[in-house]
Design an enzyme around this catalytic site. Sequence first.
Site, short mmCIF file in Angstrom:
data_model
loop_
_atom_site.label_atom_id
_atom_site.label_comp_id
_atom_site.label_asym_id
_atom_site.label_seq_id
_atom_site.Cartn_x
_atom_site.Cartn_y
_atom_site.Cartn_z
N HIS A 1 0.61 -1.01 0.11
CA HIS A 1 -0.01 -0.01 0.05
C HIS A 1 0.85 1.36 0.18
CE1 HIS A 1 -3.24 2.83 1.44
NE2 HIS A 1 -4.08 1.97 0.92
N ILE B 1 1.93 4.32 1.85
CA ILE B 1 0.90 5.28 2.66
C ILE B 1 0.15 4.45 3.72
CG2 ILE B 1 -1.02 6.79 2.38
CD1 ILE B 1 -0.12 7.50 -0.47
N GLY C 1 -6.17 4.49 5.49
CA GLY C 1 -7.01 5.25 6.30
C GLY C 1 -7.73 4.59 7.25
N VAL C 2 -7.91 3.32 6.89
CA VAL C 2 -8.91 2.50 7.96
C VAL C 2 -7.86 2.17 9.22
CG1 VAL C 2 -8.08 0.22 7.02
CG2 VAL C 2 -10.32 0.41 8.26
N GLU D 1 -8.19 3.12 12.94
CA GLU D 1 -7.99 2.02 14.07
C GLU D 1 -7.10 2.54 15.15
OE1 GLU D 1 -8.30 -1.40 16.11
OE2 GLU D 1 -9.51 -0.77 14.43
#
Length: 146
Positions: free
Chosen positions: A44, A50, A53-54, A58
């Site tokens: 990723h 990067i 976002g999840v 978290e």
Amino acid sequence: MEPIEKLIPHRPPFLFVDEIIAESDDTLTTRRRVRPDEDFFKGHYPGNPIMPGVLICESVFQSGCVFLSKQLAAKGEDLHGYTPVLTRITEVKFKNPVKPGDELIIDVKLKDRLGRFMFLTVDFGVALVPTSGNGSGPPHAAPDAQ
């Protein structure tokens, strides 16, 4: 300060809070150092890693769990009898990518409580750390303002 593992049920490789850096009766601030060797950076995005976002969300959620654990302990209760479950995320915006070597600084405050449902206000910042051999490649120029 207590190790995070004593406060919440999360464990590596899915533990996204490194330490508590400040706390008061109604707030808590945590830090998450984003390490270049994190497994998710392999895919990723290769060449321009990067943090997903999840996983940023978290980190915020886990910081909230740390805060709630400490709030319960102050009242003589124990989080170990419960599994904290995320029930809502509102108005999440990602303004900057989180890269290897960055630090997440997350501030948590209790907004409201309804029985076992707790609503938190969360602010978090990203500290940009200079790139040094972490696989992120050359820095990208900021786009011109128009």
